[in-house]
Design a protein around this motif. Structure first.
Motif, PDB file in Angstrom:
ATOM      1  N   MET A 249       0.827  -1.203   0.000  1.00 18.52           N
ATOM      2  CA  MET A 249       0.000   0.000   0.000  1.00 18.52           C
ATOM      3  C   MET A 249       0.862   1.254   0.000  1.00 18.52           C
ATOM      4  SD  MET A 249      -3.426  -0.581   2.175  1.00 18.52           S
ATOM      5  CE  MET A 249      -2.816  -0.984   3.781  1.00 18.52           C
TER       6      MET A 249
ATOM      7  N   ARG B 124     -10.305   8.716   6.767  1.00 20.08           N
ATOM      8  CA  ARG B 124     -10.003   8.289   5.403  1.00 20.08           C
ATOM      9  C   ARG B 124      -8.926   9.202   4.829  1.00 20.08           C
ATOM     10  NH1 ARG B 124     -14.987   8.459   1.786  1.00 20.08           N
ATOM     11  NH2 ARG B 124     -15.599   6.785   3.200  1.00 20.08           N
TER      12      ARG B 124
ATOM     13  N   ILE C 249      -4.637   7.418  -0.772  1.00 22.10           N
ATOM     14  CA  ILE C 249      -3.706   6.297  -0.697  1.00 22.10           C
ATOM     15  C   ILE C 249      -2.245   6.757  -0.710  1.00 22.10           C
ATOM     16  CG2 ILE C 249      -3.574   5.777  -3.169  1.00 22.10           C
ATOM     17  CD1 ILE C 249      -3.823   2.771  -2.292  1.00 22.10           C
TER      18      ILE C 249
ATOM     19  N   GLN D  91      -9.465  -0.927   3.120  1.00 16.65           N
ATOM     20  CA  GLN D  91      -9.818  -0.311   1.844  1.00 16.65           C
ATOM     21  C   GLN D  91     -11.146  -0.865   1.369  1.00 16.65           C
ATOM     22  OE1 GLN D  91      -5.909  -1.067  -0.271  1.00 16.65           O
ATOM     23  NE2 GLN D  91      -6.574   0.837  -1.227  1.00 16.65           N
TER      24      GLN D  91
ATOM     25  N   SER E  86     -11.063   2.716  -4.157  1.00 15.52           N
ATOM     26  CA  SER E  86      -9.708   2.153  -4.202  1.00 15.52           C
ATOM     27  C   SER E  86      -8.599   3.190  -4.054  1.00 15.52           C
ATOM     28  CB  SER E  86      -9.508   1.364  -5.498  1.00 15.52           C
ATOM     29  OG  SER E  86      -9.680   2.210  -6.610  1.00 15.52           O
TER      30      SER E  86
ATOM     31  N   ILE F 163      -7.394   4.906   1.768  1.00 13.38           N
ATOM     32  CA  ILE F 163      -7.181   3.950   2.852  1.00 13.38           C
ATOM     33  C   ILE F 163      -7.793   4.562   4.106  1.00 13.38           C
ATOM     34  CG2 ILE F 163      -5.466   2.828   4.337  1.00 13.38           C
ATOM     35  CD1 ILE F 163      -3.628   2.691   1.922  1.00 13.38           C
ATOM     36  N   THR F 164      -8.488   3.738   4.860  1.00 14.82           N
ATOM     37  CA  THR F 164      -9.129   4.180   6.092  1.00 14.82           C
ATOM     38  C   THR F 164      -8.383   3.603   7.279  1.00 14.82           C
ATOM     39  OG1 THR F 164     -11.235   4.263   4.928  1.00 14.82           O
ATOM     40  CG2 THR F 164     -11.325   4.275   7.326  1.00 14.82           C
TER      41      THR F 164
END
Length: 178
Positions: A38, A92, A95, A132, A137, A140-141
């Motif tokens: 990630m 959130r 990414i 996720q 997409s 990322i949380t």
């Protein structure tokens, strides 16, 4: 084929039909997960709001750069079960603003919305540190509690309030979504 790619293929195949397809086999699957996938290759900490979240034992670390794009509280039954509390509080991030380091496992489930959610958790202590949604997409949380920061920005949105416990009182000024 690795177990992780098998889980992803099963989830994608089951998502292609009805959004409420049963993924009980996938939900029970816990596979090794390389969290560093990630991490964007050019990420480095800077002068913005850099934060660190960890699992309970400290072996799985999430570093974020900048402020979250949204902080929210979720009252859905799945978040209640995952957290052991009446709601889950989460932040959130884009990414590119997140780096996850350490050994983790992935758990995939289908949310009430019908979307697959991929949780990364520590295989040693079991704490969830990031997830996720397939439908989002690019984000990322991270659970807000994993930051262990009482000064973390307050959530602005409350979702799945139809499952909210009657005794929970939310701060004023929040956006409320059923």
């Amino acid at each position: 084929m690795s177990k992780a790619s098998l889980v992803i293929r099963i989830a994608k195949r089951n998502l292609s039909g009805s959004p409420k397809k049963d993924l009980s086999a996938v939900e029970k699957q816990q596979t090794d997960y390389s969290a560093d996938r990630m991490a964007p290759p050019d990420w480095s900490p800077g002068v913005m709001s850099d934060r660190q979240a960890t699992c309970s034992c400290g072996n799985l670390v999430v570093r974020t750069h900048g402020d979250p794009v949204r902080n929210s509280i979720c009252h859905c039954f799945a978040c209640q079960k995952r957290t052991g509390s009446p709601f889950g509080a989460r932040a959130r991030f884009e990414i590119g603003a997140v780096r996850v380091a350490g050994r983790s496992k992935e758990y995939v489930r289908i949310a009430e919305s019908g979307n697959a959610v991929r949780f990364q958790f520590c295989p040693d202590c079991g704490s969830t540190v990031a997830w996720q949604l397939d439908a989002l997409s690019g984000f990322i949380t991270v659970p807000i509690g994993a930051f262990a920061d009482p000064h973390f920005p307050q959530p602005e949105v409350s979702v799945f309030e139809e499952h909210q416990h009657s005794w929970v009182q939310l701060p004023g000024g929040m956006e409320h979504l059923a």
